[in-house]
Motif scaffolding. Structure first.
Motif, short mmCIF file in Angstrom:
data_model
loop_
_atom_site.label_atom_id
_atom_site.label_comp_id
_atom_site.label_asym_id
_atom_site.label_seq_id
_atom_site.Cartn_x
_atom_site.Cartn_y
_atom_site.Cartn_z
N ARG A 17 0.83 -1.21 0.00
CA ARG A 17 0.00 0.00 0.00
C ARG A 17 0.86 1.26 0.00
NH1 ARG A 17 -4.29 -2.02 4.67
NH2 ARG A 17 -5.52 -3.42 3.32
N ALA A 18 1.90 1.26 0.81
CA ALA A 18 2.74 2.46 0.94
C ALA A 18 3.48 2.77 -0.35
CB ALA A 18 3.73 2.28 2.08
N LEU A 19 3.95 1.72 -1.05
CA LEU A 19 4.77 1.92 -2.24
C LEU A 19 3.98 1.81 -3.53
CD1 LEU A 19 8.01 -0.03 -1.19
CD2 LEU A 19 7.53 2.43 -1.01
N GLY A 20 2.69 1.48 -3.43
CA GLY A 20 1.85 1.44 -4.62
C GLY A 20 2.15 0.29 -5.55
N VAL A 21 2.42 -0.89 -4.98
CA VAL A 21 2.69 -2.08 -5.79
C VAL A 21 1.74 -3.19 -5.37
CG1 VAL A 21 5.11 -1.42 -6.01
CG2 VAL A 21 4.43 -3.02 -4.21
N LYS A 22 1.70 -4.26 -6.16
CA LYS A 22 0.85 -5.39 -5.82
C LYS A 22 1.39 -6.11 -4.59
CE LYS A 22 -0.64 -6.39 -10.57
NZ LYS A 22 -0.63 -7.42 -11.64
N GLY A 67 6.58 2.85 10.77
CA GLY A 67 7.76 3.11 9.96
C GLY A 67 7.51 2.89 8.48
N ILE A 68 6.73 1.85 8.14
CA ILE A 68 6.46 1.56 6.73
C ILE A 68 5.72 2.72 6.07
CG2 ILE A 68 5.07 0.09 5.20
CD1 ILE A 68 5.88 -2.30 6.97
N THR A 69 4.82 3.36 6.80
CA THR A 69 4.10 4.50 6.22
C THR A 69 5.04 5.67 5.91
OG1 THR A 69 3.57 5.47 8.39
CG2 THR A 69 2.00 3.88 7.47
N GLU A 70 6.18 5.72 6.60
CA GLU A 70 7.14 6.80 6.37
C GLU A 70 8.18 6.47 5.29
OE1 GLU A 70 9.00 8.02 9.99
OE2 GLU A 70 7.14 7.96 11.15
N LEU A 71 8.23 5.19 4.88
CA LEU A 71 9.26 4.78 3.93
C LEU A 71 9.19 5.49 2.58
CD1 LEU A 71 9.72 0.93 4.51
CD2 LEU A 71 11.47 2.71 4.74
N PRO A 72 8.00 5.70 2.00
CA PRO A 72 7.98 6.30 0.66
C PRO A 72 8.75 7.61 0.55
CG PRO A 72 5.82 5.43 1.21
CD PRO A 72 6.65 5.32 2.45
#
Length: 410
Positions: A106-111, A135-140
């Motif tokens: 979801r965060a990176l917009g991939v399948k 943390g994952i939400t901040e990765l992009p």
């Protein structure tokens, strides 16, 4: 053609050098220090992908998720955390690993199916998922194609490592420049069996998926599977390769005229990372290289090389600068493969210490100086049983190894 002419090592290159890749990392709170502990790699397009994994019976939850993601032979992103292995954590550990995959997609917009998950750290503790998911939400916003993204990624995957491990090379494929790069972590619990601790490779080559997997396995067998620090195979060992295909070359396969050059470049990256892991073994002061020749076959040579380089007595002698060849020949003899006992020759660097299984007088002071002053100690063993040869890498065994591992959880 020499290997040096087949490819070029790119100083300053990284996993984001191949076309199409971004990386990044941050501190989400899994580690007690402020060092990065969460990271990701993402490709602009679904990439041809392959992986090899630990053969330890107890396999961590992220391996199950990654295997499932790789069923179709493609990946577009990898998320990795350090500080917690998510191993031996039961059903909740699997739920958490899948949650990491979902959140990263979801965060990176991939399948979701195109996301791999990797973890490293303490075994038997549940992940602090609030910190991980936050943390994952901040990765992009941390992802970029420059050197800083690769640096943040490389730092995030480390545990007891003292240094990051990176390598990048360029090779010509049909007149087009193709790059191959890698980053890895590993310092303790190192005795890989079909994989390294955690390794990640990127390339912009267009390559057939089956041939990529075959090349990965072949390269692993002569590099990552030939290192040891302490004889322990981790629950989390994983080596993943992504090929974006964005270099624009004609698709590589084993019949391609530049396959040999690409395979040499790919294997060089694996070897560079593997040796860096061995050199950075917990508490280590020396890289130890064991070269075996004259064995009945290559598999026998590999078994002898790993037995010698993994011997606690040999490793201790190297640390103590003791030219005790008796420990070396004893390790050769217990490797479990045929050896003619009357025809073994051994050198420490250029110093011959054994000929036809009999002692050769040598200068003890010269040997002491060699073992104390050189950064890489080379042990050469020549047998007389066949054409088999192999090289293995390890490190010395020091007081600090015990200190580090006696207090690993605390």
């Amino acid at each position: 053609m020499s290997e040096q002419l087949l490819f070029t090592v790119l100083d300053g290159g990284s996993i984001t050098t191949p076309k199409g890749f971004k990386a990044g990392g941050l501190h989400c709170g899994l580690k007690k220090t402020t060092r990065n502990d969460l990271a990701a790699i993402v490709c602009e397009v679904p990439a041809t992908a392959a992986a090899v994994y630990t053969t330890n019976i107890f396999q961590a939850a992220p391996l199950k998720v990654t295997r499932e993601s790789l069923v179709n032979g493609t990946l577009q992103a990898i998320v990795v955390n350090s500080g917690n292995a998510n191993a031996c954590t039961g059903e909740q550990g699997e739920i958490d690993a899948y949650a990491m995959r979902t959140a990263t997609a979801r965060a990176l917009g991939v399948k979701e199916q195109d996301v791999a998950v990797a973890s490293t750290g303490v075994i038997g503790e549940l992940l602090k998922m609030d910190k991980v998911l936050g943390g994952i939400t901040e990765l992009p916003e941390r992802m970029n194609a420059g050197a800083s993204g690769a640096e943040e990624f490389s730092q995030a995957i480390l545990t007891t490592d003292l240094v990051k491990k990176e390598c990048c090379v360029a090779v010509q494929v049909g007149g087009i420049t193709v790059t191959v790069a890698g980053a890895a972590k590993g310092s303790g619990m190192i005795h890989p069996n079909m994989a390294t601790m955690l390794g990640f490779m990127t390339t912009d080559a267009a390559i057939d998926g089956e041939d990529l997997l075959g090349l990965l396995r072949a390269a692993t067998n002569v590099t990552f599977n030939m290192i040891t620090v302490d004889g322990d195979t981790s629950t989390n060992d994983m080596l993943v390769t992504l090929a974006s295909g964005l270099a624009g070359n004609e698709k590589l396969n084993r019949q391609h005229p530049d396959w040999e050059a690409f395979a040499a470049a790919f294997t060089h990256v694996c070897q560079s990372l593997a040796k860096a892991i061995a050199r950075d073994g917990e508490g280590a002061t020396k890289l130890v290289e064991v070269q075996i020749s004259g064995a009945v076959h290559d598999e026998a040579a590999a078994a002898i090389a790993k037995t010698v380089v993994g011997s606690s007595l040999v490793k201790s002698a190297i640390f103590g600068a003791d030219a005790n060849w008796g420990r070396i020949i004893a390790a050769v003899g217990r490797a479990g493969v045929p050896v003619s006992p009357d025809n073994v020759n051994i050198w420490l660097g250029e110093i011959e210490v054994l000929r036809n299984s009999r002692p050769v007088p040598f200068d003890e002071e010269q040997a002491l100086h060699y073992l104390q002053k050189t950064d890489t100690v080379t042990i050469t063993v020549a047998l007389s049983d066949g054409e088999g040869k192999a090289t293995a890498w390890g490190c010395d065994l020091t007081y600090d190894y015990v200190r580090i591992n006696a207090a690993y959880r605390t």
